[in-house]
Design a protein around this motif. Sequence first.
Motif, mmCIF file in Angstrom:
data_model
loop_
_atom_site.group_PDB
_atom_site.id
_atom_site.type_symbol
_atom_site.label_atom_id
_atom_site.label_comp_id
_atom_site.label_asym_id
_atom_site.label_seq_id
_atom_site.Cartn_x
_atom_site.Cartn_y
_atom_site.Cartn_z
ATOM 1 N N ALA A 113 30.946 35.083 41.590
ATOM 2 C CA ALA A 113 31.346 34.934 39.818
ATOM 3 C C ALA A 113 30.557 34.218 39.415
ATOM 4 C CB ALA A 113 32.743 34.512 39.095
ATOM 5 N N ILE A 114 29.578 33.630 40.150
ATOM 6 C CA ILE A 114 29.000 32.730 40.128
ATOM 7 C C ILE A 114 27.379 33.657 40.234
ATOM 8 C CG2 ILE A 114 27.328 30.795 40.883
ATOM 9 C CD1 ILE A 114 29.447 29.130 41.480
ATOM 10 N N VAL A 115 27.148 33.675 41.523
ATOM 11 C CA VAL A 115 26.559 35.276 41.631
ATOM 12 C C VAL A 115 26.103 36.293 39.850
ATOM 13 C CG1 VAL A 115 25.570 37.304 43.440
ATOM 14 C CG2 VAL A 115 26.237 35.445 44.198
ATOM 15 N N ALA A 116 27.661 37.070 39.658
ATOM 16 C CA ALA A 116 27.201 38.035 38.821
ATOM 17 C C ALA A 116 26.548 37.452 37.754
ATOM 18 C CB ALA A 116 28.898 38.233 39.027
ATOM 19 N N ALA A 117 27.482 36.098 37.281
ATOM 20 C CA ALA A 117 26.497 34.671 35.865
ATOM 21 C C ALA A 117 25.037 35.435 36.426
ATOM 22 C CB ALA A 117 27.613 34.351 35.970
ATOM 23 N N VAL A 118 24.438 35.205 37.510
ATOM 24 C CA VAL A 118 23.010 34.522 37.346
ATOM 25 C C VAL A 118 22.715 35.695 37.394
ATOM 26 C CG1 VAL A 118 21.338 34.348 39.161
ATOM 27 C CG2 VAL A 118 23.398 32.174 38.543
ATOM 28 N N GLU A 119 23.022 36.879 38.019
ATOM 29 C CA GLU A 119 22.450 37.762 38.014
ATOM 30 C C GLU A 119 22.167 38.484 36.192
ATOM 31 O OE1 GLU A 119 23.685 40.319 41.926
ATOM 32 O OE2 GLU A 119 25.236 40.396 40.752
ATOM 33 N N GLY A 120 23.418 38.523 35.559
ATOM 34 C CA GLY A 120 23.742 38.822 34.117
ATOM 35 C C GLY A 120 22.081 37.713 33.488
ATOM 36 N N LEU A 121 21.910 36.945 34.056
ATOM 37 C CA LEU A 121 21.384 35.253 32.977
ATOM 38 C C LEU A 121 19.640 35.652 33.744
ATOM 39 C CD1 LEU A 121 22.542 32.029 33.347
ATOM 40 C CD2 LEU A 121 22.722 33.413 31.338
#
Length: 88
Positions: A74-82
């Motif tokens: 989930a953190i990876v996905a959020a970072v990818e989004g940012l």
Amino acid sequence: MAESVQEKVIRIIAEQAVLDVSDVHPHSTLQELGIDSLGLVESIFAIEEAFDISVPFNANEPGKSDFDISSVAAIVAAVEGLVAQKAA
């Protein structure tokens, strides 16, 4: 070859938890990795610096933020989004 977002996030989390990178898996939660609230803050700062992004101040409140910290994936996905927002 450059690290992927996932590889870099996992490396940062491993460093903050004083773990080997091979011990950090996408399905792992921060709690399972032994990362407390201070470790979370340090991880967030390291992620912000590594990717030149700003994580929402309320990332630890899932209902109020798009930055999900429930698992490494989930953190990876959020970072990818940012990162994608920054590039746009």
